[in-house]
Write a protein that holds these residues in place. Sequence first.
Motif, PDB file in Angstrom:
ATOM      1  N   ALA A  20       0.858  -1.189   0.000  1.00  0.00           N
ATOM      2  CA  ALA A  20       0.000   0.000   0.000  1.00  0.00           C
ATOM      3  C   ALA A  20       0.890   1.235   0.000  1.00  0.00           C
ATOM      4  N   ILE A  21       0.563   2.182  -0.867  1.00  0.00           N
ATOM      5  CA  ILE A  21       1.304   3.436  -0.968  1.00  0.00           C
ATOM      6  C   ILE A  21       0.364   4.556  -0.546  1.00  0.00           C
ATOM      7  N   ILE A  22       0.770   5.304   0.455  1.00  0.00           N
ATOM      8  CA  ILE A  22      -0.038   6.427   0.929  1.00  0.00           C
ATOM      9  C   ILE A  22       0.512   7.680   0.266  1.00  0.00           C
ATOM     10  N   GLY A  23      -0.224   8.185  -0.722  1.00  0.00           N
ATOM     11  CA  GLY A  23       0.224   9.348  -1.474  1.00  0.00           C
ATOM     12  C   GLY A  23       0.338   9.023  -2.954  1.00  0.00           C
ATOM     13  N   SER A  24      -0.270   9.859  -3.789  1.00  0.00           N
ATOM     14  CA  SER A  24      -0.312   9.577  -5.228  1.00  0.00           C
ATOM     15  C   SER A  24       0.364  10.647  -6.061  1.00  0.00           C
ATOM     16  N   GLY A  25       1.296  11.395  -5.458  1.00  0.00           N
ATOM     17  CA  GLY A  25       2.114  12.307  -6.237  1.00  0.00           C
ATOM     18  C   GLY A  25       3.123  11.523  -7.062  1.00  0.00           C
ATOM     19  N   ILE A  26       4.078  12.203  -7.651  1.00  0.00           N
ATOM     20  CA  ILE A  26       5.011  11.530  -8.551  1.00  0.00           C
ATOM     21  C   ILE A  26       5.837  10.479  -7.805  1.00  0.00           C
ATOM     22  N   ILE A  27       6.172  10.704  -6.540  1.00  0.00           N
ATOM     23  CA  ILE A  27       6.956   9.705  -5.806  1.00  0.00           C
ATOM     24  C   ILE A  27       6.105   8.474  -5.542  1.00  0.00           C
ATOM     25  N   GLY A  28       4.875   8.652  -5.057  1.00  0.00           N
ATOM     26  CA  GLY A  28       4.006   7.504  -4.832  1.00  0.00           C
ATOM     27  C   GLY A  28       3.700   6.758  -6.108  1.00  0.00           C
ATOM     28  N   ALA A  29       3.425   7.501  -7.194  1.00  0.00           N
ATOM     29  CA  ALA A  29       3.129   6.861  -8.478  1.00  0.00           C
ATOM     30  C   ALA A  29       4.331   6.080  -8.989  1.00  0.00           C
ATOM     31  N   MET A  30       5.529   6.621  -8.782  1.00  0.00           N
ATOM     32  CA  MET A  30       6.731   5.933  -9.246  1.00  0.00           C
ATOM     33  C   MET A  30       7.002   4.681  -8.416  1.00  0.00           C
ATOM     34  N   ILE A  31       6.739   4.727  -7.118  1.00  0.00           N
ATOM     35  CA  ILE A  31       6.905   3.530  -6.289  1.00  0.00           C
ATOM     36  C   ILE A  31       6.006   2.417  -6.812  1.00  0.00           C
ATOM     37  N   GLY A  32       4.733   2.732  -7.061  1.00  0.00           N
ATOM     38  CA  GLY A  32       3.820   1.716  -7.563  1.00  0.00           C
ATOM     39  C   GLY A  32       4.227   1.185  -8.922  1.00  0.00           C
ATOM     40  N   HIS A  33       4.679   2.067  -9.807  1.00  0.00           N
ATOM     41  CA  HIS A  33       5.057   1.632 -11.154  1.00  0.00           C
ATOM     42  C   HIS A  33       6.270   0.704 -11.120  1.00  0.00           C
ATOM     43  N   LEU A  34       7.320   1.107 -10.401  1.00  0.00           N
ATOM     44  CA  LEU A  34       8.526   0.285 -10.366  1.00  0.00           C
ATOM     45  C   LEU A  34       8.296  -1.016  -9.605  1.00  0.00           C
ATOM     46  N   ALA A  35       7.436  -0.980  -8.582  1.00  0.00           N
ATOM     47  CA  ALA A  35       7.131  -2.211  -7.847  1.00  0.00           C
ATOM     48  C   ALA A  35       6.493  -3.234  -8.771  1.00  0.00           C
ATOM     49  N   ARG A  71       0.100  -7.147  -5.806  1.00  0.00           N
ATOM     50  CA  ARG A  71      -1.151  -6.406  -5.621  1.00  0.00           C
ATOM     51  C   ARG A  71      -0.830  -5.090  -4.919  1.00  0.00           C
ATOM     52  N   VAL A  72      -0.969  -3.999  -5.680  1.00  0.00           N
ATOM     53  CA  VAL A  72      -0.558  -2.684  -5.191  1.00  0.00           C
ATOM     54  C   VAL A  72      -1.785  -1.790  -5.033  1.00  0.00           C
ATOM     55  N   LEU A  73      -1.878  -1.127  -3.899  1.00  0.00           N
ATOM     56  CA  LEU A  73      -2.910  -0.124  -3.653  1.00  0.00           C
ATOM     57  C   LEU A  73      -2.235   1.227  -3.473  1.00  0.00           C
ATOM     58  N   THR A  74      -2.657   2.211  -4.232  1.00  0.00           N
ATOM     59  CA  THR A  74      -2.217   3.591  -4.014  1.00  0.00           C
ATOM     60  C   THR A  74      -3.404   4.399  -3.536  1.00  0.00           C
ATOM     61  N   MET A  75      -3.246   5.047  -2.406  1.00  0.00           N
ATOM     62  CA  MET A  75      -4.292   5.875  -1.831  1.00  0.00           C
ATOM     63  C   MET A  75      -4.109   7.316  -2.295  1.00  0.00           C
ATOM     64  N   ASP A  76      -5.101   7.837  -3.010  1.00  0.00           N
ATOM     65  CA  ASP A  76      -5.068   9.162  -3.605  1.00  0.00           C
ATOM     66  C   ASP A  76      -6.110  10.034  -2.918  1.00  0.00           C
ATOM     67  N   ALA A  90      13.150   3.024  -1.631  1.00  0.00           N
ATOM     68  CA  ALA A  90      12.037   2.595  -0.787  1.00  0.00           C
ATOM     69  C   ALA A  90      11.716   1.122  -1.022  1.00  0.00           C
ATOM     70  N   LEU A  91      11.718   0.696  -2.285  1.00  0.00           N
ATOM     71  CA  LEU A  91      11.391  -0.695  -2.599  1.00  0.00           C
ATOM     72  C   LEU A  91      12.491  -1.643  -2.137  1.00  0.00           C
ATOM     73  N   GLU A  92      13.740  -1.211  -2.197  1.00  0.00           N
ATOM     74  CA  GLU A  92      14.826  -2.029  -1.645  1.00  0.00           C
ATOM     75  C   GLU A  92      14.628  -2.257  -0.151  1.00  0.00           C
ATOM     76  N   LEU A  93      14.259  -1.190   0.565  1.00  0.00           N
ATOM     77  CA  LEU A  93      14.038  -1.318   2.003  1.00  0.00           C
ATOM     78  C   LEU A  93      12.844  -2.207   2.317  1.00  0.00           C
ATOM     79  N   LEU A  94      11.910  -2.293   1.377  1.00  0.00           N
ATOM     80  CA  LEU A  94      10.743  -3.160   1.548  1.00  0.00           C
ATOM     81  C   LEU A  94      10.995  -4.559   0.999  1.00  0.00           C
ATOM     82  N   SER A  95      12.247  -4.846   0.657  1.00  0.00           N
ATOM     83  CA  SER A  95      12.625  -6.145   0.065  1.00  0.00           C
ATOM     84  C   SER A  95      11.893  -6.385  -1.246  1.00  0.00           C
ATOM     85  N   LEU A  96      11.732  -5.308  -2.022  1.00  0.00           N
ATOM     86  CA  LEU A  96      11.123  -5.390  -3.346  1.00  0.00           C
ATOM     87  C   LEU A  96      12.047  -4.692  -4.339  1.00  0.00           C
ATOM     88  N   ASP A  97      13.303  -5.116  -4.396  1.00  0.00           N
ATOM     89  CA  ASP A  97      14.288  -4.505  -5.278  1.00  0.00           C
ATOM     90  C   ASP A  97      13.871  -4.744  -6.721  1.00  0.00           C
TER      91      ASP A  97
END
Length: 363
Positions: free
Chosen positions: A11-26, A34-39, A349-356
């Motif tokens: 789950a990503i809290i925030g849908s600005g460019i950083i949140g959107a990029m986290i979801g895309h790269l994940a 299964r990714v949820l972005t909260m906007d 962020a994804l590396e720290l979440l073990s999602l490199d």
Amino acid sequence: MGRPEKEFDLAIIGSGIIGAMIGHLAAEGNPGLRVLTMDDGNTGATHLSAGLDVPTGHTAGQRALAARGSAVYARLRAELPALPIRPVDTYWVIDKANLHRLRESMAGPRLTEADAERRDWLAGVLPGLRTADRLLLRSDGGAHADVGRLAGRLLDEQRRRPGSEVRGGSPVTGVRPRDGRYELTHGDEVYAVAGRVAVATGARAPWGPFGDVARARGLRVKKVAALHLGVRPPDDAPVLVFDDHDAFLLPVHEEGYWLLSFTSRHWDLSPGDGPPDLSPEDRATAAGVLDAYVPALAAEVCGGRAFYDGYTPDRMPLVEPVDGWPGVVLALGGNGSGYRLAPAIAERALELLSLDTRKGDRS
């Protein structure tokens, strides 16, 4: 809303460019994730960003992040040509005494001095441009994006992935443990459950989930400001960076004006007070930049923009796990460069979440 039975891997809290990029790269690295972005609709920094990517940095850490961001955006442009990102020529107007500092700040691009022909050409693009007593340099590798549209495209891709969602509505105000996972809440309402959580709430971070951690790390909110100048730039107009004044002049071809980005000195503001205005002090600062470099544009002011962003003491993004909350990571502190640094912030962020998810373009 209110579907606690639905679970997500991330789950990503925030849908600005950083949140959107986290979801895309994940999802790039883990297609079945299964990714949820909260906007919650509060993405002012993303939608009002100038969207300039010129890979520079005042420290080695900043330069590494900027270079990585440029590499990822170059790959995305090649893979998804419809993304609203375009190359832009970059020129620098700088005092000779500061040339060494500028050369040290470059994160890959090569600086070359503009010849007389280039000076004459720029004088035609911007009549009255003052460069006679300064160096005029050019660098490659610059790009400009419509950051709001770019984030929207990335979120649209997420919406189309089976098992993933982008949800709008009221903001997430809390995160609480539940059987080894986390509930995302607004008051007493549970929005969803996720195994991992990335907090990318931008300038609202000090008042959102884990805001106490963000404040303890020194995150502060500052205004970012720009003026609009009502002169249509030529199709081949470059961006001019006035490095001595921490300002730049960007051609916004789609809207038909020049944008002057400059440094606002307004700190410790709250997005809860509403969107910021350009203050008399802001306008005086901008007038000083115009007077120094392009005084003919001073009479062409036709509007402006201002928004908030989160800044850290060392101007490095705050990307770290939350102590005592395994699987929760903060991805904050765009420092006025959230678009430029978003890919590197997301990867960390994804590396720290073990999602490199870094692909073969490592640099």
